[in-house]
Design an enzyme around this catalytic site. Structure first.
Site, short mmCIF file in Angstrom:
data_model
loop_
_atom_site.label_atom_id
_atom_site.label_comp_id
_atom_site.label_asym_id
_atom_site.label_seq_id
_atom_site.Cartn_x
_atom_site.Cartn_y
_atom_site.Cartn_z
CE LYS A 161 4.29 4.91 -5.75
NZ LYS A 161 3.53 3.65 -6.66
CB SER A 213 2.06 9.47 -9.13
OG SER A 213 0.72 10.31 -8.86
CG HIS A 219 5.96 8.47 -7.36
ND1 HIS A 219 5.74 7.63 -8.40
CD2 HIS A 219 4.43 8.74 -6.79
CE1 HIS A 219 4.38 6.97 -8.42
NE2 HIS A 219 3.64 7.77 -7.41
N1 PMP Z 1 1.14 8.21 -2.49
C1 PMP Z 1 1.25 8.37 -3.85
C2 PMP Z 1 1.73 9.75 -4.01
C3 PMP Z 1 1.32 7.51 -4.77
O1 PMP Z 1 1.56 7.61 -6.15
C4 PMP Z 1 0.87 6.22 -4.26
C5 PMP Z 1 0.64 4.92 -5.29
N2 PMP Z 1 0.66 5.38 -6.65
C6 PMP Z 1 0.65 6.01 -3.19
C7 PMP Z 1 0.62 6.96 -2.21
C8 PMP Z 1 0.12 4.52 -2.53
O2 PMP Z 1 1.03 3.68 -2.56
P1 PMP Z 1 0.90 2.24 -2.84
O3 PMP Z 1 0.51 1.91 -4.13
O4 PMP Z 1 2.11 1.45 -2.33
O5 PMP Z 1 -0.26 1.78 -1.87
#
Ligand code: PMP
Length: 399
Positions: free
Chosen positions: A244, A185, A213
């Protein structure tokens, strides 16, 4: 002595930011008029820090499905699925996710964080071993803590290091859970999944990929890096998010192992939290249909991603190693990063500021996320604004 004493350092840092007139964390998006335009801290901006990869937050069909569900089924479920019951939409979405990924089993959670934390933390338990890529997301780390398993970190994107550590486990390697991400991310780099899957197969361990992602972004039908790398058969669990590419909120875990379904009775982040509102489920179901057929959207996203990456590379910025929808430039100092974030805002470009310890390399990042909904003119505007900063201060983000 007070429970608040430990926040003193944080409070001082936040005060210092306020004194500079910059508040990059939790910036208020005062208006939002489309997937790519809004007003932040009084500045009309191009939104380039939203993870809205396919631009579906304003898709008319998704909105209509959400609106219809809101009218027919109300604003919320007001409870957990195990205690209060599932709505037909929850079950339908799970079935559609299983079909989309071509697997047996799917569980929908109320956020991506809860999905990842709950899946990791429940699948592995005391006596088990989890091997995680060092740069894994906080939700994966939280899951490892909950699990009570032994946790081994291997070097980021290093399949050899993973193999060395698996070898040392001896017979225990066959039951170990390996966790990696598709696209990471912060820097937008991709996992060497074919190599990781080959190592996993040699030792017979289980492999989980967090495709938060990469779903909608990679693979012929948007199933993520495992599909793109041709290694779906070697992947045991895929976790991801609706927040996302799918433009809503929620998360999931899918698996070719039907036993995954047992996790729903054990994961506290599923059992003890309210299920997703009907409107969220309805818009997500439509978004999933659009995502699967979304070749054109994926092409637009990649055209935008490559265009920005190339422009910034040519300008001499220090970037993550792979072009992709996450394009992050490294900035030499925190002060510089704060100043640049503010200047970008004034020039109509909203990106994410990420500071250590949240960054994998310990450096400060200005992180852009691109969308299929960005026009070429918007991408060029983002590139222009960022390039101008770097050219004014050539040593601050030099490759
Ligand atoms: N896994 C990864 C790799 C993420 O980047 C994120 C959020 N940035 C999440 C899980 C969590 O997802 P959410 O924001 O939809 O709770």
């Amino acid at each position: 002595m007070s429970i608040f004493d430990k926040f003193q350092g944080l409070a001082t840092d936040l005060e210092a930011l306020k004194a500079l007139g910059v508040m990059p964390f939790g910036a208020v998006i005062e208006e939002i008029s489309s997937a790519t335009q809004g007003v932040v801290q009084g500045c009309p901006v191009i939104l380039a820090g939203t993870n809205n990869y396919l631009g579906l937050t304003f898709d008319p069909e998704c909105i209509e499905a959400g609106r219809a569900a809101l009218l027919q089924q109300g604003t919320g479920t007001t409870g957990s699925r195990l205690a209060n019951g599932s709505y037909a939409g929850h079950l339908a979405l799970e079935q559609e996710l299983a079909t989309f990924f071509g697997v047996e089993s799917a569980i929908v959670f109320s956020t991506g964080f809860l999905a990842t934390m709950g899946s990791v933390g429940t699948l592995a338990g005391p006596g088990d071993t989890i091997l995680i890529d060092a740069d894994c997301h906080a939700s994966i780390y939280e899951g490892t803590r909950l699990s009570g398993a032994e946790v081994i970190r291997f070097r980021h994107n290093n399949a050899d290091d993973l193999e060395r550590r698996l070898r040392r486990l001896g017979e225990r390697a066959a039951d170990a859970l390996i966790v990696v991400e598709g696209i990471y991310s912060m820097l937008g780099d991709q996992s060497p999944l074919a190599e990781i899957a080959a190592v996993k197969s040699r030792y017979g361990a289980f492999l989980m990929v967090d495709e938060a992602h990469s779903v909608g972004v990679l693979g012929a039908t948007g199933r993520g890096l495992a599909q793109q790398a041709g290694v779906e058969d070697a992947v045991d669990f895929i976790v991801g998010t609706f927040s996302k590419s799918l433009g809503s909120v929620g998360g999931f875990c899918v698996s070719r192992h039907p036993e995954l379904d047992l996790v729903r009775y054990k994961a506290r982040s599923y059992v003890f939290t309210a299920s997703l509102a009907p409107s969220v489920i309805a818009s997500t179901r439509v978004a999933l249909r659009i995502l699967e057929a979304g070749h054109t959207l994926r092409e637009q996203l990649w055209r935008n991603a490559n265009r920005l990456y190339q422009a910034l590379e040519q300008a001499g910025c220090r970037l993550g190693p792979h072009p992709g929808p996450v394009v992050a430039i490294e900035v030499g100092s925190k002060e510089q990063a704060l100043m640049w974030w503010r200047r970008l805002l004034e020039q109509g470009v909203y990106v994410n500021l990420v500071l250590p310890p949240a960054t994998p390399t310990g450096t400060c990042l200005l992180r852009c996320s691109l969308s299929a909904a960005h026009s070429v003119a918007q991408v060029d505007r983002i590139a222009e604004a960022m390039t101008a900063l770097v050219q004014d201060h050539p040593n601050s983000s030099a490759a």
